[in-house]
Design a protein around this motif. Structure first.
Motif, mmCIF file in Angstrom:
data_model
loop_
_atom_site.group_PDB
_atom_site.id
_atom_site.type_symbol
_atom_site.label_atom_id
_atom_site.label_comp_id
_atom_site.label_asym_id
_atom_site.label_seq_id
_atom_site.Cartn_x
_atom_site.Cartn_y
_atom_site.Cartn_z
ATOM 1 N N SER A 84 -2.793 7.042 0.630
ATOM 2 C CA SER A 84 -3.894 7.430 -0.249
ATOM 3 C C SER A 84 -3.563 8.749 -0.923
ATOM 4 N N VAL A 85 -4.042 8.928 -2.159
ATOM 5 C CA VAL A 85 -3.783 10.201 -2.840
ATOM 6 C C VAL A 85 -4.755 11.297 -2.395
ATOM 7 N N VAL A 86 -5.895 10.927 -1.860
ATOM 8 C CA VAL A 86 -6.890 11.934 -1.469
ATOM 9 C C VAL A 86 -6.647 12.423 -0.047
ATOM 10 N N SER A 87 -6.472 11.488 0.879
ATOM 11 C CA SER A 87 -6.347 11.865 2.291
ATOM 12 C C SER A 87 -4.928 11.733 2.821
ATOM 13 N N ASP A 92 4.544 12.141 1.952
ATOM 14 C CA ASP A 92 4.711 10.712 1.654
ATOM 15 C C ASP A 92 4.494 10.422 0.173
ATOM 16 N N ILE A 93 3.522 11.108 -0.419
ATOM 17 C CA ILE A 93 3.289 10.936 -1.857
ATOM 18 C C ILE A 93 4.517 11.380 -2.641
ATOM 19 N N ARG A 94 5.113 12.502 -2.245
ATOM 20 C CA ARG A 94 6.330 12.967 -2.918
ATOM 21 C C ARG A 94 7.486 11.986 -2.732
ATOM 22 N N ARG A 95 7.595 11.386 -1.546
ATOM 23 C CA ARG A 95 8.650 10.387 -1.312
ATOM 24 C C ARG A 95 8.521 9.234 -2.298
ATOM 25 N N PHE A 133 -3.399 -0.466 -12.361
ATOM 26 C CA PHE A 133 -4.620 -0.366 -11.555
ATOM 27 C C PHE A 133 -4.230 0.210 -10.205
ATOM 28 N N THR A 134 -5.200 0.460 -9.371
ATOM 29 C CA THR A 134 -4.888 1.012 -8.056
ATOM 30 C C THR A 134 -5.857 0.480 -7.010
ATOM 31 N N LEU A 135 -5.552 0.765 -5.760
ATOM 32 C CA LEU A 135 -6.390 0.422 -4.619
ATOM 33 C C LEU A 135 -6.425 1.636 -3.690
ATOM 34 N N PRO A 136 -7.465 1.766 -2.867
ATOM 35 C CA PRO A 136 -7.552 2.938 -1.989
ATOM 36 C C PRO A 136 -6.340 3.134 -1.086
ATOM 37 N N THR A 137 -5.697 2.033 -0.700
ATOM 38 C CA THR A 137 -4.537 2.138 0.195
ATOM 39 C C THR A 137 -3.209 2.175 -0.558
ATOM 40 N N ALA A 138 -3.265 2.221 -1.862
ATOM 41 C CA ALA A 138 -2.019 2.186 -2.644
ATOM 42 C C ALA A 138 -1.999 3.267 -3.711
ATOM 43 N N ALA A 140 -0.727 6.372 -3.896
ATOM 44 C CA ALA A 140 0.546 7.025 -4.178
ATOM 45 C C ALA A 140 1.501 6.072 -4.892
ATOM 46 N N TYR A 141 1.546 4.831 -4.420
ATOM 47 C CA TYR A 141 2.425 3.838 -5.042
ATOM 48 C C TYR A 141 2.014 3.584 -6.487
ATOM 49 N N ALA A 142 0.725 3.403 -6.708
ATOM 50 C CA ALA A 142 0.240 3.135 -8.067
ATOM 51 C C ALA A 142 0.533 4.307 -8.994
ATOM 52 N N ALA A 143 0.342 5.519 -8.508
ATOM 53 C CA ALA A 143 0.633 6.691 -9.340
ATOM 54 C C ALA A 143 2.109 6.745 -9.714
#
Length: 238
Positions: A84-87, A92-95, A133-138, A140-143
């Protein structure tokens, strides 16, 4: 361009979609296939393995020095951490950004001059319907895939003068290790790889690899609330 007698480099070539690109390039008569993976341990007859971590600039430069005859670059390597991008953990987001955006960016910068010297050629970026589009569990991937979509468009415009075709490949779920835990309709890696290679040979700039990618793309003119209502209804089967 035609892939018969072409020289091609495929990243993330050790499994899934990447392995299918390699297999189908052989079938289409590519004269040389550089199969890149992080351990460089791909053992396929007639294929040249390259050790390449696309998050490592030094390894990318070494690959470009070793593969100066490349005419087609297929940026396929990617990861999904379910962050998630918020929590989520920023590491992991950087990876995800490093692998799914900066990796193809650095590969493009390194190989664009090589493609120019070899007649223009083509770049294929394996993106995703999650670029739209995005999902709450995706998150970072969507971004990261949204950034990869923008990279694809920018690359196409910037390399037009040197005659390099740039193809963006978008799809929903593909039956690979990455989606093994998801119970939903999936397309085969073979069908997606075939669509990407067909796009090179037909001069197509964008591939919508399945019905889900087509649905998501069709809703981009809607407001966010309308768009997500449509997508969540489709996901729930209602």
């Amino acid at each position: 361009m035609q892939l018969n007698n072409a020289v091609v480099l495929v990243t993330g070539a050790n499994r899934g979609i990447g392995a299918e690109f390699v297999a189908q390039l052989k079938q289409r008569g590519a004269s040389k296939i550089y199969a890149a993976s992080r351990d460089g341990a791909i053992d396929v007859d007639g294929v040249e393995p390259i050790k390449l971590d696309i998050t490592d600039p030094a390894q990318i430069q070494a690959a470009a020095a070793a593969a100066g005859d490349v005419q087609v670059l297929i940026n396929n390597a990617g990861i999904s951490t379910g962050t998630s991008v918020v929590s989520g953990d920023v590491a992991d987001i950087r990876r995800e950004m490093d692998t799914n955006f900066f990796g193809p960016l650095l590969m493009t910068q390194a190989f664009a001059p090589i493609l120019k010297a070899n007649g223009g050629g083509a770049i294929v970026n394996v993106v995703s319907a999650l670029s739209w589009f995005t999902l709450p569990t995706a998150g970072a991937y969507a971004a990261s895939k949204a950034a990869a979509w923008s990279l694809t468009d920018s690359t196409r415009l910037e390399l037009a003068d040197q005659g390099t075709q740039v193809v963006g490949v978008h799809m929903g779920l593909v039956d690979t290790d990455m989606t093994a835990g998801t119970d939903a309709p999936k397309i085969s890696p073979a069908s997606l790889a075939a669509a990407g290679l067909d796009a090179i040979e037909s001069g197509t700039d964008e591939v919508l690899g399945d019905d889900w990618a087509k649905l998501v793309k069709s809703g981009l003119t809607l407001t966010p609330s309308e768009r997500y209502a449509q997508l969540f209804a489709a996901l729930s089967g209602s």
